[in-house]
Scaffold this active site. Structure first.
Site, PDB file in Angstrom:
ATOM      1  N   ASP A   1      21.939 -42.720  -8.926  1.00 47.47           N
ATOM      2  CA  ASP A   1      20.521 -42.604  -8.618  1.00 47.47           C
ATOM      3  C   ASP A   1      20.392 -41.957  -7.243  1.00 47.47           C
ATOM      4  OD1 ASP A   1      17.852 -42.950  -7.927  1.00 47.47           O
ATOM      5  OD2 ASP A   1      17.754 -45.034  -8.617  1.00 47.47           O
TER       6      ASP A   1
ATOM      7  N   LYS B   1       7.092 -32.966  -1.571  1.00 48.50           N
ATOM      8  CA  LYS B   1       7.697 -31.656  -1.795  1.00 48.50           C
ATOM      9  C   LYS B   1       7.612 -30.790  -0.535  1.00 48.50           C
ATOM     10  CE  LYS B   1       9.147 -31.774  -6.086  1.00 48.50           C
ATOM     11  NZ  LYS B   1      10.590 -31.647  -6.404  1.00 48.50           N
TER      12      LYS B   1
ATOM     13  N   ASP C   1      22.914 -37.535 -13.503  1.00 50.26           N
ATOM     14  CA  ASP C   1      21.741 -38.181 -14.082  1.00 50.26           C
ATOM     15  C   ASP C   1      21.902 -39.675 -13.852  1.00 50.26           C
ATOM     16  OD1 ASP C   1      19.422 -37.168 -16.162  1.00 50.26           O
ATOM     17  OD2 ASP C   1      19.894 -39.281 -16.470  1.00 50.26           O
TER      18      ASP C   1
ATOM     19  N   ASN D   1      17.683 -30.989  -7.574  1.00 48.16           N
ATOM     20  CA  ASN D   1      16.707 -30.741  -8.633  1.00 48.16           C
ATOM     21  C   ASN D   1      15.974 -32.007  -9.068  1.00 48.16           C
ATOM     22  OD1 ASN D   1      15.598 -29.387 -11.203  1.00 48.16           O
ATOM     23  ND2 ASN D   1      16.857 -31.054 -12.004  1.00 48.16           N
TER      24      ASN D   1
ATOM     25  N   TYR E   1       2.746 -36.520  -3.975  1.00 46.15           N
ATOM     26  CA  TYR E   1       3.741 -35.605  -4.530  1.00 46.15           C
ATOM     27  C   TYR E   1       3.786 -34.323  -3.698  1.00 46.15           C
ATOM     28  CZ  TYR E   1       5.892 -32.366  -7.875  1.00 46.15           C
ATOM     29  OH  TYR E   1       6.696 -31.417  -8.479  1.00 46.15           O
TER      30      TYR E   1
END
Length: 261
Positions: free
Chosen positions: A66, A167, A40, A91, A163
């Site tokens: 990051d 993806k 994270d 993820n 977006y």
């Protein structure tokens, strides 16, 4: 014959592993016996989840970086104390600065500066992490990469063009890398998600009878949003030895929102 998956001895890096889908994946892999590296950008969140996994008897460490920072990703993966990454779960993602769809706008009404936040984490972040782990996987002759994509990248999503493009790009990267690395015993696949109930989308589920919520759920054969625990079983299987002949594929986990051959 029951399918028993034991990932003992595997080191699994889950990016964005401290919340929502990533947290569910971290717990799923820990339950299968893997050592989980919880990534994270927040040390507090990563440490908390890693600590919770250890309290439950699992093996886990935190890794704070990051994914959009190429150098930082490389340093984290190359860290001698971290050990080799056997399984990478891409993820970490971003569908809007304030939650799912918060930045919806027609493509012609957006500017390149609006596209960048989606491309950086959803596409370049995946590329950065894959680029960092693949040399070691190739040298060892084994590895797994699983990228969490979206039905937006398969079917498109109005108001979310950048977006959707990011993806779809990540899914295309998977297919290209699968071709390049299959000879080394590495498999690379995608899991495409529908609408999920996570901290980022919780606001839209507070009123289940709201017309917008009902309209959303009408598009799903299984009339509920996805849950983080819906994703982990397939990811664990794809990371296992039993899935060694499966690569370059995109598997929807989406409650029947859309179908794939």
């Amino acid at each position: 014959m029951p399918l028993e998956i034991d990932l003992s001895g595997c080191r699994v890096l889950v990016t964005g592993g401290s919340q929502g889908i990533g947290r569910g994946l971290a717990f799923g892999f820990a339950e299968a016996g893997a050592e989980v590296v919880v990534n994270d950008i927040s040390a507090e969140r990563a440490d908390a989840v890693a600590g919770e996994l250890r309290e439950r008897g699992g093996r886990a460490v935190a890794a704070v970086f990051d994914v959009t920072d190429y150098a930082a990703v490389g340093r984290a993966v190359a860290d001698a104390g971290a050990g080799a990454v056997d399984v990478l779960i891409n993820n970490a993602g971003n569908a809007g600065a304030e939650g799912w769809g918060s930045g919806r706008a027609r493509f012609v009404e957006t500017e390149p500066t609006d596209w960048e936040r989606y491309l950086q984490i959803n596409l370049y972040g995946v590329m950065n992490c894959a680029h960092a782990v693949l040399p070691s996987m190739i040298s060892r002759g084994w590895g797994r990469i699983i990228t969490i994509v979206s039905d937006a990248g398969r079917t498109g999503d109005p108001g979310m063009a950048a977006y959707s493009a990011a993806k779809a790009g990540a899914a295309g990267l998977t297919r290209a890398l699968a071709i390049e690395t299959g000879r080394y015993g590495i498999t690379i696949n995608n899991i495409a998600l529908g609408t999920m109930r996570t901290p980022a989308t919780e606001g839209m589920w507070t009123d289940i009878d709201h017309p917008r919520v009902k309209q959303t759920l009408q598009r799903y054969v299984v009339r509920r949003p996805g849950k983080p625990e819906d994703v982990a079983p397939l990811a664990v299987f794809l990371a296992s030895q039993q899935a060694e002949w499966i690569t370059g594929q995109t598997y929807p986990v989406n409650g029947g929102f859309s179908f794939a051959l």
